[in-house]
Design a protein around this motif. Sequence first.
Motif, short mmCIF file in Angstrom:
data_model
loop_
_atom_site.label_atom_id
_atom_site.label_comp_id
_atom_site.label_asym_id
_atom_site.label_seq_id
_atom_site.Cartn_x
_atom_site.Cartn_y
_atom_site.Cartn_z
N ILE A 158 0.67 -1.35 -0.44
CA ILE A 158 -0.56 -0.41 0.26
C ILE A 158 0.76 1.31 -0.18
O ILE A 158 0.57 2.28 -0.86
N ASP A 159 2.48 1.57 0.60
CA ASP A 159 3.07 2.42 1.06
C ASP A 159 3.38 3.09 -0.95
O ASP A 159 3.55 3.96 -0.72
N GLU A 160 3.65 1.80 -1.42
CA GLU A 160 4.39 1.84 -2.49
C GLU A 160 3.08 2.43 -3.62
O GLU A 160 2.99 3.75 -4.48
N LYS A 161 2.24 1.88 -3.59
CA LYS A 161 0.44 2.67 -3.86
C LYS A 161 0.11 4.23 -3.72
O LYS A 161 0.28 5.11 -4.86
N LEU A 162 0.57 4.28 -2.53
CA LEU A 162 0.16 6.05 -1.99
C LEU A 162 1.31 6.80 -2.17
O LEU A 162 1.15 7.53 -2.82
N ASP A 163 2.65 5.66 -2.69
CA ASP A 163 3.57 7.02 -3.33
C ASP A 163 3.42 7.24 -4.96
O ASP A 163 3.31 8.67 -5.53
N LEU A 164 2.20 7.03 -5.93
CA LEU A 164 2.42 6.62 -6.89
C LEU A 164 0.75 7.85 -6.97
O LEU A 164 1.06 8.54 -7.70
N TYR A 165 0.15 7.32 -5.87
CA TYR A 165 -0.95 8.61 -6.51
C TYR A 165 -0.94 9.92 -5.45
O TYR A 165 -1.08 10.87 -5.66
N ASN A 166 0.26 9.98 -4.65
CA ASN A 166 1.18 11.04 -4.09
C ASN A 166 1.93 12.45 -5.71
O ASN A 166 1.45 13.36 -5.59
N ALA A 167 2.20 11.42 -5.91
CA ALA A 167 2.97 11.81 -7.19
C ALA A 167 2.22 12.48 -7.96
O ALA A 167 2.09 13.28 -8.94
N VAL A 168 1.38 11.20 -8.24
CA VAL A 168 0.19 11.84 -9.30
C VAL A 168 -0.46 13.38 -8.56
O VAL A 168 -1.10 14.62 -9.85
#
Length: 75
Positions: free
Chosen positions: A15-25
């Motif tokens: 989930i942390d990696e997915k959150l990183d992606l969402y934050n980058a977007v």
Amino acid sequence: LSIMMYIINNKSINIDEKLDLYNAVDLLKNNYKTIIIMKYFNDLTIKEIGYTLNLSENTVKTNLKRAKRSIYSKF
């Protein structure tokens, strides 16, 4: 399959990696963010995005490329 779709759909990515992606977007300029969301989260084609935003397909492709470049630079 793009790296972004792989991350979004891959259940083994934490989930942390997915959150990183969402934050980058979320940090993208609004016009880039809109195109990324329409393409990868709403699964629209380049043509559909262009029609919806009243942009040429080439403009959509260029903005998509710039948005992805910006996201990749954060990883």
